[in-house]
Design an enzyme around this catalytic site. Sequence first.
Site: not given
Ligand code: NAD
Length: 469
Positions: A226, A260
Amino acid sequence: SGIGKGPMPLVCSTVCGNPYAGLVSHLRASWLSGKTRPLEYRTAQLEALGRFLDDKKEEILEATAADMGKPSFEAYFSEILLCKNELNVTLNNLCHWMKDEHVDKNLVMQLDSAFIRKDPYGVVLIISPWNYPIHLFLVPLIGAIAAGNCVIVKPSEISKNTERLVAETLSCYLDNDCFAVVTGGVQESTRLLENKFDYIFFTGSPRVGRIVMTAAAKHLTPVTLELGGKNPCYVSDTCDIPNVARRVVWGRFFNAGQTCIAPDYLLCSLEMQEKLMPALREAIVEFFGPNPQESPDFGRIVGDKQFQRVRKLLCSGRVAIGGQTDEAERYIAPTILADVQPSDPVMQEEIFGPILPIVVVANMDEAIDFINARPRPLAIYAFSCDSKVVNQVLERTSSGGFCGNDTLMHVALTSLPFGGIGNSGLGRYHGKFTFDTFSHHRGCLHRSMGLEAINAPRYPPYTQQKLGL
Ligand code: NAD
């Protein structure tokens, strides 16, 4: 960082230097024991999630307010009410969803039983982001439990107050032999992903989505991703301007733009840009007062790093409304940028903050070409009094979801699948779609041992007669 507190399962931190291997194998043993399979067990765990939401309501509102100044109403609506809705739909329908689905049979199989069994995958990993820090792990967790899986949840480390609350309290409600919370950031998440899971459900950025999918590929683990992106919002020349303004302002500035599916930018004619501007200003004042910094209904950016990133985007186009910032509070005013060029910085990345750029296009065709020239978004919005225009945008574009004449609201219906396409993700969930996501649809045929004569034509020797020659 580490495993959430409380009566957690035994964790062996020394297995081949893999700190989570013990936890994963403990959950796998629980899953193999079959204890998560009965309807009564799943129902009891889901009801416990309901109690978690009821008991911790105040703490959830406090934690999300501490993390990003989330207004109470927004937190109540998105983190609690939508989760309870998902929970109720699941509890009310689970018995029916779990049933074997009997399918059509051919003549030879009339005495047999052919059905689709909704099997749990096994041990599931759910990784969630910070912007809706309860909702985005809880809704998938509801489906994963409903489908009979064991689950590890890895909430975001960035929404640290909510992370702490979840780590300290969730284990008091769930069966700790089957469900665990792992806390921490990139390092912990990376180590966790080294383990073999049977399903991974990831919500976050497309960049990390690629990392997760690569890690999953090593074990051939199926994934739901997602993700995010830039959601276009087309406003046609014929529309109810004050209503459009209110619906756009609400969707863009809910959670201070950290959603998002928020409309990321507007596409409209030059004439509409001029007409919309006073209505957008009016809606902002109506919702947040003359100084939104003083409004209890407008949130803050989650962290310093995110604040610096969003603030830099203010230099695109012309600031028509807002533009004020306050670093100490991580406040960025609800901002409208006019006359933005496609090459401007604000158009190069997902904004994920309270800024709405307007890009002028000549007409609907140009708007559609603009959308189709870019990665497929999570949502597309189109406003028009003419339903043909809304339908044209729907028909000639591609996106995870679509909402005509409003923003965000398609997320609130559990009967609609929610998910991305292409760069915005892979898979879908909400309501029954969540249950199906976490269920392996196992094709089963249970044959009768009788009427052996029917089988004779398929057994060797393959005579000319059997070939019909
Ligand atoms: P992110 O991808 O930075 O982090 C998400 C999760 O991944 C966190 O739990 C984080 O600890 C983990 N993570 C971060 N880097 C990692 C790595 N290198 N390896 C493994 N895990 C890792 O996202 P964010 O900043 O927390 O959220 C914002 C993003 O999420 C935006 O792009 C937003 O659009 C998206 N989002 C999508 C939805 C949806 O339903 N499609 C909902 C909310 C947010």
